[in-house]
Design a protein around this motif. Structure first.
Motif, PDB file in Angstrom:
ATOM      1  N   LYS A  57       0.817  -1.216   0.000  1.00  0.00           N
ATOM      2  CA  LYS A  57       0.000   0.000   0.000  1.00  0.00           C
ATOM      3  C   LYS A  57       0.848   1.262   0.000  1.00  0.00           C
ATOM      4  CE  LYS A  57      -2.356   1.264   3.661  1.00  0.00           C
ATOM      5  NZ  LYS A  57      -3.372   1.298   4.731  1.00  0.00           N
ATOM      6  N   GLU A  58       2.002   1.242   0.636  1.00  0.00           N
ATOM      7  CA  GLU A  58       2.811   2.458   0.761  1.00  0.00           C
ATOM      8  C   GLU A  58       3.258   3.018  -0.584  1.00  0.00           C
ATOM      9  OE1 GLU A  58       6.821   4.002   3.125  1.00  0.00           O
ATOM     10  OE2 GLU A  58       6.110   1.937   3.334  1.00  0.00           O
ATOM     11  N   PRO A  59       3.866   2.231  -1.491  1.00  0.00           N
ATOM     12  CA  PRO A  59       4.250   2.827  -2.779  1.00  0.00           C
ATOM     13  C   PRO A  59       3.062   3.242  -3.635  1.00  0.00           C
ATOM     14  CG  PRO A  59       4.627   0.453  -2.785  1.00  0.00           C
ATOM     15  CD  PRO A  59       4.290   0.829  -1.386  1.00  0.00           C
ATOM     16  N   LEU A  60       1.946   2.502  -3.549  1.00  0.00           N
ATOM     17  CA  LEU A  60       0.763   2.907  -4.307  1.00  0.00           C
ATOM     18  C   LEU A  60       0.214   4.236  -3.799  1.00  0.00           C
ATOM     19  CD1 LEU A  60      -1.145  -0.483  -4.708  1.00  0.00           C
ATOM     20  CD2 LEU A  60       0.151   0.758  -6.439  1.00  0.00           C
ATOM     21  N   THR A  61       0.218   4.420  -2.497  1.00  0.00           N
ATOM     22  CA  THR A  61      -0.255   5.689  -1.933  1.00  0.00           C
ATOM     23  C   THR A  61       0.620   6.849  -2.376  1.00  0.00           C
ATOM     24  OG1 THR A  61      -1.111   4.491  -0.006  1.00  0.00           O
ATOM     25  CG2 THR A  61      -0.841   6.867   0.199  1.00  0.00           C
ATOM     26  N   LYS A  62       1.936   6.666  -2.372  1.00  0.00           N
ATOM     27  CA  LYS A  62       2.837   7.728  -2.817  1.00  0.00           C
ATOM     28  C   LYS A  62       2.638   8.034  -4.292  1.00  0.00           C
ATOM     29  CE  LYS A  62       6.508   6.824   0.545  1.00  0.00           C
ATOM     30  NZ  LYS A  62       7.946   6.441   0.725  1.00  0.00           N
ATOM     31  N   ALA A  63       2.406   7.017  -5.100  1.00  0.00           N
ATOM     32  CA  ALA A  63       2.197   7.240  -6.533  1.00  0.00           C
ATOM     33  C   ALA A  63       0.908   8.010  -6.791  1.00  0.00           C
ATOM     34  CB  ALA A  63       2.184   5.904  -7.276  1.00  0.00           C
ATOM     35  N   PHE A  64      -0.179   7.647  -6.101  1.00  0.00           N
ATOM     36  CA  PHE A  64      -1.449   8.349  -6.297  1.00  0.00           C
ATOM     37  C   PHE A  64      -1.420   9.757  -5.701  1.00  0.00           C
ATOM     38  CE2 PHE A  64      -3.227   3.940  -6.672  1.00  0.00           C
ATOM     39  CZ  PHE A  64      -3.680   4.080  -7.979  1.00  0.00           C
ATOM     40  N   ASN A  65      -0.605   9.972  -4.668  1.00  0.00           N
ATOM     41  CA  ASN A  65      -0.510  11.313  -4.096  1.00  0.00           C
ATOM     42  C   ASN A  65       0.113  12.300  -5.062  1.00  0.00           C
ATOM     43  OD1 ASN A  65      -1.743  10.764  -1.654  1.00  0.00           O
ATOM     44  ND2 ASN A  65       0.160  10.231  -0.618  1.00  0.00           N
ATOM     45  N   LEU A  66       0.933  11.807  -6.002  1.00  0.00           N
ATOM     46  CA  LEU A  66       1.483  12.707  -7.017  1.00  0.00           C
ATOM     47  C   LEU A  66       0.408  13.242  -7.940  1.00  0.00           C
ATOM     48  CD1 LEU A  66       4.710  10.698  -7.969  1.00  0.00           C
ATOM     49  CD2 LEU A  66       4.519  12.668  -6.431  1.00  0.00           C
ATOM     50  N   VAL A  67      -0.658  12.480  -8.107  1.00  0.00           N
ATOM     51  CA  VAL A  67      -1.776  12.926  -8.946  1.00  0.00           C
ATOM     52  C   VAL A  67      -2.755  13.768  -8.142  1.00  0.00           C
ATOM     53  CG1 VAL A  67      -3.651  12.153 -10.454  1.00  0.00           C
ATOM     54  CG2 VAL A  67      -1.496  10.878 -10.370  1.00  0.00           C
ATOM     55  N   ASP A  68      -3.086  13.284  -6.940  1.00  0.00           N
ATOM     56  CA  ASP A  68      -4.036  13.990  -6.080  1.00  0.00           C
ATOM     57  C   ASP A  68      -3.522  13.888  -4.650  1.00  0.00           C
ATOM     58  OD1 ASP A  68      -6.124  15.216  -4.851  1.00  0.00           O
ATOM     59  OD2 ASP A  68      -7.640  13.715  -5.366  1.00  0.00           O
ATOM     60  N   SER A  69      -3.205  15.026  -4.038  1.00  0.00           N
ATOM     61  CA  SER A  69      -2.626  15.024  -2.690  1.00  0.00           C
ATOM     62  C   SER A  69      -3.629  14.580  -1.634  1.00  0.00           C
ATOM     63  CB  SER A  69      -2.108  16.428  -2.343  1.00  0.00           C
ATOM     64  OG  SER A  69      -3.163  17.381  -2.420  1.00  0.00           O
ATOM     65  N   THR A  70      -4.912  14.610  -1.945  1.00  0.00           N
ATOM     66  CA  THR A  70      -5.941  14.207  -0.979  1.00  0.00           C
ATOM     67  C   THR A  70      -6.392  12.765  -1.187  1.00  0.00           C
ATOM     68  OG1 THR A  70      -7.725  15.048  -2.403  1.00  0.00           O
ATOM     69  CG2 THR A  70      -6.751  16.584  -0.815  1.00  0.00           C
ATOM     70  N   PHE A  71      -5.632  12.008  -1.965  1.00  0.00           N
ATOM     71  CA  PHE A  71      -6.058  10.633  -2.269  1.00  0.00           C
ATOM     72  C   PHE A  71      -6.078   9.775  -1.015  1.00  0.00           C
ATOM     73  CE2 PHE A  71      -5.035   6.236  -3.264  1.00  0.00           C
ATOM     74  CZ  PHE A  71      -6.022   5.929  -4.185  1.00  0.00           C
ATOM     75  N   LYS A  72      -5.063   9.867  -0.170  1.00  0.00           N
ATOM     76  CA  LYS A  72      -4.989   9.023   1.026  1.00  0.00           C
ATOM     77  C   LYS A  72      -6.158   9.278   1.953  1.00  0.00           C
ATOM     78  CE  LYS A  72      -1.951   7.786   4.880  1.00  0.00           C
ATOM     79  NZ  LYS A  72      -2.103   6.342   4.645  1.00  0.00           N
ATOM     80  N   ALA A  73      -6.525  10.547   2.109  1.00  0.00           N
ATOM     81  CA  ALA A  73      -7.631  10.868   3.008  1.00  0.00           C
ATOM     82  C   ALA A  73      -8.974  10.408   2.451  1.00  0.00           C
ATOM     83  CB  ALA A  73      -7.662  12.374   3.285  1.00  0.00           C
ATOM     84  N   LYS A  74      -9.098  10.356   1.133  1.00  0.00           N
ATOM     85  CA  LYS A  74     -10.381  10.023   0.518  1.00  0.00           C
ATOM     86  C   LYS A  74     -10.549   8.524   0.271  1.00  0.00           C
ATOM     87  CE  LYS A  74     -11.022  14.451  -1.887  1.00  0.00           C
ATOM     88  NZ  LYS A  74     -11.157  15.095  -3.217  1.00  0.00           N
ATOM     89  N   PHE A  75      -9.526   7.900  -0.277  1.00  0.00           N
ATOM     90  CA  PHE A  75      -9.690   6.542  -0.789  1.00  0.00           C
ATOM     91  C   PHE A  75      -8.749   5.534  -0.135  1.00  0.00           C
ATOM     92  CE2 PHE A  75     -10.584   9.566  -4.264  1.00  0.00           C
ATOM     93  CZ  PHE A  75     -11.923   9.295  -4.452  1.00  0.00           C
ATOM     94  N   ASP A  76      -8.259   5.795   1.043  1.00  0.00           N
ATOM     95  CA  ASP A  76      -7.388   4.836   1.711  1.00  0.00           C
ATOM     96  C   ASP A  76      -8.107   3.519   2.016  1.00  0.00           C
ATOM     97  OD1 ASP A  76      -4.716   4.357   3.117  1.00  0.00           O
ATOM     98  OD2 ASP A  76      -6.144   3.986   4.739  1.00  0.00           O
ATOM     99  N   PRO A  77      -9.353   3.505   2.519  1.00  0.00           N
ATOM    100  CA  PRO A  77     -10.037   2.215   2.741  1.00  0.00           C
ATOM    101  C   PRO A  77     -10.253   1.432   1.454  1.00  0.00           C
ATOM    102  CG  PRO A  77     -11.109   3.960   3.993  1.00  0.00           C
ATOM    103  CD  PRO A  77     -10.147   4.621   3.067  1.00  0.00           C
ATOM    104  N   GLU A  78     -10.575   2.126   0.348  1.00  0.00           N
ATOM    105  CA  GLU A  78     -10.784   1.415  -0.911  1.00  0.00           C
ATOM    106  C   GLU A  78      -9.483   0.789  -1.425  1.00  0.00           C
ATOM    107  OE1 GLU A  78     -12.126   4.271  -0.162  1.00  0.00           O
ATOM    108  OE2 GLU A  78     -14.266   3.743  -0.232  1.00  0.00           O
ATOM    109  N   LEU A  79      -8.365   1.493  -1.251  1.00  0.00           N
ATOM    110  CA  LEU A  79      -7.087   0.934  -1.671  1.00  0.00           C
ATOM    111  C   LEU A  79      -6.733  -0.296  -0.842  1.00  0.00           C
ATOM    112  CD1 LEU A  79      -4.565   1.167  -3.438  1.00  0.00           C
ATOM    113  CD2 LEU A  79      -3.576   2.687  -1.719  1.00  0.00           C
ATOM    114  N   THR A  80      -6.987  -0.247   0.449  1.00  0.00           N
ATOM    115  CA  THR A  80      -6.741  -1.417   1.301  1.00  0.00           C
ATOM    116  C   THR A  80      -7.645  -2.577   0.915  1.00  0.00           C
ATOM    117  OG1 THR A  80      -6.147   0.094   3.106  1.00  0.00           O
ATOM    118  CG2 THR A  80      -6.621  -2.182   3.699  1.00  0.00           C
TER     119      THR A  80
END
Length: 463
Positions: A61-84
């Protein structure tokens, strides 16, 4: 006619075999009627398998979160449960569904087994498809829905709602369910420590047990990773002890000074340097810097104050946080004044307070100069012998000492004191002389032993 000897060994062995047939038959019946023994699996292996699965999810999950944060900085706060949820589903399909064991269980030499059932559709791993579907729903989707409902409740302030509100009652129900689940999980874990059968509540509900994947399995512990971790930890501890003892500023200053003095001609031998026409004096003159960072700054302004202002950020106002960086441009050729010096209301941007003149002939504020000279001596980050001398910001010369600036007013009317012709002339001359020294206030004491009594910007002509 043959006779048999009464002590014939062949005869005695045959009699013993015939008498043991009844006992052997009973043993065979007992062995066939008893169930085959199952190898005992250590509990620590099952617990380690669960921990390894959780660590694997975090590593993915960590590298995927960093990759998506480059596109949208609020990705972790919005879609972290869906990514898990997505990572859990992919891992479950590729491990438990296809091979009957998670990746952590494979590393521990374990696999899932269920009681034998008839008329069940089996997956590629040999486990019932309906059992795995319900098990995945209970272990993956239920925690996802719980996280989403809890996050929605906290964002909408359900705990702060009135006691008669439906949201408050729903929050209390959710809290009771969480407490009940925690209690059931605790009881199940205590029972698991006793018999070692079912690791989680979901495994107990569907009868999924972790058994040894091989008939003869021996738990082997490799200490290679632990040894590497201990070596790396010892190395980092040594660096943490060593780095504070190294004066990085002085080292950086010495390296930059060495590289600035090193030229291509200085690397050549003396004969080749003579043939090339590069003399030592010309090399020294070419390598010597005669202009500093603030050589264009006006003489009535403190270069240290300008340098401090160029590196300080205005954090009190986020909108103007970087305005101070552009307030001073030390490399401009026009100087750093914003108004006309001929204007009678002109005020320097960085006035000199308690003027002190250095051994190289430039003037700074007393406190600014003292702080820079003491810092260079303490940290040995300056120039000269052992980096003890501070480098002037105007001419890059090492400052060996400094003394209080003494301004002298020269002119025909001030040859032997103040000769007043009239009260009006005296008032005008005194006010003119006072205004010229307004930014060069005298203080007692000095930071050096060399005194200078002339300054290019302090002479004032009187009419």
């Amino acid at each position: 006619m043959t006779s048999v000897h009464p002590h014939d060994p062949n005869r005695s062995w045959q009699d013993a075999w015939n008498s043991a047939q009844d006992t052997i038959a009973r043993i065979r019946v007992d062995v066939l009627s008893s169930s085959s023994p199952t190898p005992r699996v250590a509990r620590v292996g099952k617990v380690d398998a669960e921990l390894l699965d959780a660590e694997l999810v975090q590593l993915l999950k960590e590298p995927l979160t960093k990759a998506f944060n480059l596109v949208d900085s609020t990705f972790k706060a919005k879609f972290d449960p869906e990514l898990t949820l997505f990572i859990h589903l992919v891992l479950y399909k590729l491990s438990v569904w296809d091979h009957g064991a998670s990746y952590g269980a494979k590393l521990q030499g374990l696999k899932y087994a269920t009681p034998r059932r008839t008329a069940c559709i089996l997956t590629a791993s040999g486990l019932p498809r309906s059992t795995l579907a319900l098990h995945s729903f209970l272990t993956i989707f239920v925690p996802y829905f719980h996280n989403r409902v809890r996050a929605h409740a906290l964002s909408n302030a359900w705990p702060d709602a009135p006691s008669s509100d439906r949201r408050r009652r729903a929050w209390e129900l959710l809290a009771r369910l969480e407490s009940l689940h925690g209690l059931i999980a605790l009881v199940n874990f205590i029972v698991f420590l006793g018999n070692g059968r079912y690791r989680t509540v979901a495994d107990r509900i569907f009868g999924l047990r972790l058994i040894s994947a091989r008939r003869h399995f021996q738990r082997e512990v490799s200490y290679e990773f632990m040894n590497r971790q201990m070596v790396w930890h010892a190395f980092t501890e040594f660096l943490l002890f060593l780095l504070p003892l190294i004066n990085t500023r002085a080292l950086r200053r010495q390296i930059s000074s060495l590289t600035s003095r090193t030229t291509l001609a200085s690397l050549l031998p003396a004969p080749l340097r003579a043939l090339a026409g590069a003399s030592p004096s010309s090399d020294a003159q070419s390598g010597k810097r005669t202009r500093g960072k603030y050589y264009t700054l006006r003489a009535d302004q403190c270069a240290i104050c300008a340098d401090n202002a160029s590196t300080n950020l205005n954090f009190s106002d986020p909108a103007n946080a970087l305005t101070s960086l552009s307030a001073v441009s030390p490399y401009t050729t026009a100087g750093t004044h914003t108004s006309d010096p001929e204007d009678p209301d002109y005020v320097p941007q960085f006035p000199i307070h308690s003027a002190y003149i250095t051994s190289c002939g430039h003037t700074y504020c007393y406190y600014c100069l003292t702080e820079r000279m003491m810092r260079a001596a303490d940290e040995r980050s300056g120039v000269g012998p052992k980096g003890m001398l501070w480098e002037c910001l105007r001419c890059t010369e090492p400052v060996a000492a400094a003394d209080r600036l003494e301004a002298e007013a020269e002119g025909p009317e001030y040859e032997s004191g103040v000769d007043d012709d009239s009260d009006m002339d005296d008032a005008e001359d005194r006010s003119s002389f006072t205004s010229s020294l307004d930014n060069f206030t005298d203080t007692s004491g000095s930071v050096g032993s060399i005194g200078y009594s002339e300054y290019s910007g302090m002479n004032e002509d009187s009419d």
